[in-house]
Design a protein around this motif. Structure first.
Motif, PDB file in Angstrom:
ATOM      1  N   THR A  22       0.824  -1.213   0.000  1.00 39.54           N
ATOM      2  CA  THR A  22       0.000   0.000   0.000  1.00 39.54           C
ATOM      3  C   THR A  22       0.859   1.265   0.000  1.00 39.54           C
ATOM      4  N   ASP A  23       0.219   2.367  -0.364  1.00 38.81           N
ATOM      5  CA  ASP A  23       0.919   3.651  -0.306  1.00 38.81           C
ATOM      6  C   ASP A  23       1.351   3.966   1.122  1.00 38.81           C
ATOM      7  N   THR A  24       0.537   3.585   2.081  1.00 38.49           N
ATOM      8  CA  THR A  24       0.891   3.814   3.482  1.00 38.49           C
ATOM      9  C   THR A  24       2.153   3.046   3.843  1.00 38.49           C
ATOM     10  N   GLN A  25       2.227   1.789   3.398  1.00 38.53           N
ATOM     11  CA  GLN A  25       3.431   1.002   3.678  1.00 38.53           C
ATOM     12  C   GLN A  25       4.655   1.613   2.994  1.00 38.53           C
ATOM     13  N   ARG A  26       4.480   2.046   1.755  1.00 42.82           N
ATOM     14  CA  ARG A  26       5.608   2.637   1.036  1.00 42.82           C
ATOM     15  C   ARG A  26       6.149   3.855   1.787  1.00 42.82           C
ATOM     16  N   ALA A  27       5.230   4.706   2.213  1.00 41.85           N
ATOM     17  CA  ALA A  27       5.641   5.916   2.928  1.00 41.85           C
ATOM     18  C   ALA A  27       6.323   5.554   4.248  1.00 41.85           C
ATOM     19  N   GLU A  28       5.758   4.568   4.909  1.00 38.44           N
ATOM     20  CA  GLU A  28       6.323   4.134   6.190  1.00 38.44           C
ATOM     21  C   GLU A  28       7.741   3.583   5.994  1.00 38.44           C
ATOM     22  N   LEU A  29       7.919   2.770   4.972  1.00 39.22           N
ATOM     23  CA  LEU A  29       9.241   2.193   4.717  1.00 39.22           C
ATOM     24  C   LEU A  29      10.260   3.287   4.392  1.00 39.22           C
ATOM     25  N   LEU A  30       9.816   4.271   3.616  1.00 42.21           N
ATOM     26  CA  LEU A  30      10.748   5.342   3.239  1.00 42.21           C
ATOM     27  C   LEU A  30      11.060   6.274   4.402  1.00 42.21           C
ATOM     28  N   GLU A  31      10.245   6.235   5.450  1.00 45.36           N
ATOM     29  CA  GLU A  31      10.589   6.971   6.676  1.00 45.36           C
ATOM     30  C   GLU A  31      11.761   6.320   7.393  1.00 45.36           C
ATOM     31  N   HIS A  32      11.850   5.012   7.252  1.00 46.07           N
ATOM     32  CA  HIS A  32      12.826   4.258   8.039  1.00 46.07           C
ATOM     33  C   HIS A  32      14.062   3.830   7.260  1.00 46.07           C
TER      34      HIS A  32
END
Lengths: 175, 168
Positions: free
Chosen positions: B109-119
């Motif tokens: 999901t887009d949420t997962q993508r954003a979360e991964l790119l935070e970390h």
């Protein structure tokens, strides 16, 4: 540079979508290519069997990118599009040899549930390909499935149509 | 179970020495010369081992991850209740990513993508994803070629590679 289809915010220079994504880590991409290409360049398995298994794994995983590529060594060794077209129904199709069926049966079970691989299935493969061939098949299936999923989850784009490439390298989709 | 016509030797992967050497080079570089923490890669490896149900992979611990803080108490958190555990948000994001990779890689999901790119940086995500691809594939090999029964938990040296070095 940003690849239009990858969700990663930057990519590496490269001629192909996979190069631009995996190439962000050349320290890993180069040894990956060396490993992957061995199965063709060292003749560890028949190129037609490799291609049939690669395409069947891509169908099972649902990766369009892999399905649109044909490796030239497999075509040179006798693979034709009739076989590819029959691949989804290979258990009932006349287009495949007993050896190819053994490999495809093993490949399907490997992807769907490797716990279902028993002595009989291993023996069927080893009867046709020897034990080293069975090991090579396992290793290349591991790469096919793992990196089909890699392409899918990172959105490495597919070529626009079926593309024949000169070599077995996984980055050759658009060359 | 029927008897095999082609009994496999204990080090069956040694039947293809050149491929095995190429694998160890890639795997050693990923584990010991990567930029993602070893404990993060170990969480991903063990989450896959649990899902794939690979007896060998589930019972092996890489020493570098242990040194990096992944104790057995923390390994025990990589289970169904991980979302409410004391694992960090970064670690939880990795488990969610591995689960998506294994069950529905087109469903990130887009949420997962954003979360991964935070970390993680893009290069680290390539490393992590390549790692999960190898963890999955080679755990399936261990299953397909017959895992050792009743294997205890075993801490082993983290895979490493250097030019001219023999495989473990």
């Amino acid at each position: 540079m940003t690849d239009p289809s990858s969700w990663l915010p930057d990519t590496a220079p490269g001629a192909t979508p996979l190069e631009r994504v995996f190439g962000l880590r050349p320290d890993l991409y180069d040894p990956f290519r060396d490993f992957y290409s061995l199965f063709w360049t060292r003749g560890l398995l028949d190129p037609v069997v490799l291609e049939l298994c690669r395409l069947r794994v891509a169908q099972l995983v649902g990766n369009e990118s892999e399905q649109r590529v044909r490796y030239r060594p497999a075509l040179d060794a006798g693979l034709d599009e009739d076989q590819v077209a029959a691949l989804r129904s290979w258990p009932h199709a006349a287009a495949f040899t007993d050896a190819q069926r053994a490999a495809l049966s093993f490949a399907e079970q490997f992807v769907i549930d490797p716990h279902g691989i028993d002595n009989e299935l291993r023996d069927q493969v080893a009867d046709h390909f020897t034990v080293p061939g069975l090991v090579a098949l396992c290793e290349v299936l591991a790469l096919f499935e793992g990196f089909c999923r890699f392409r899918t989850i990172l959105d490495v784009p597919a070529p626009p149509s079926v593309t024949i490439v000169a070599g077995p390298m996984p980055d050759a989709a658009l060359t | 179970m029927s008897t095999s016509r082609h009994p496999l030797r204990g080090d069956v992967l040694g039947e293809q020495p050149e491929a095995m050497a190429a694998f160890w080079r890639l795997y050693g570089l990923l584990w010991s010369h990567g930029t993602v923490d070893q404990s993060i890669k170990e969480i991903a490896r063990l989450r896959n081992a649990r899902t794939t149900d690979c007896a060998y992979c589930r019972n092996v611990r890489f020493a570098g991850a242990r040194d990096d803080g992944l104790t057995e108490d923390r390994v025990a958190l990589i289970e169904d209740g991980y979302e409410t555990s004391t694992l960090t948000e970064r670690e939880k994001a990795v488990i969610r990513y591995v689960d998506t990779f294994l069950h529905d890689p087109a469903g990130l999901t887009d949420t997962q993508r954003a979360e991964l790119l935070e970390h993680f940086t893009p290069g680290q995500l390539v490393e992590l994803t390549a790692g999960v691809a190898l963890f999955l594939g080679f755990s399936k090999i261990a299953v397909a070629l017959g895992p050792p029964p009743g294997m205890p938990t075993l801490v082993v040296p983290t895979p490493d590679w250097a030019p001219g070095e023999a495989q473990p």
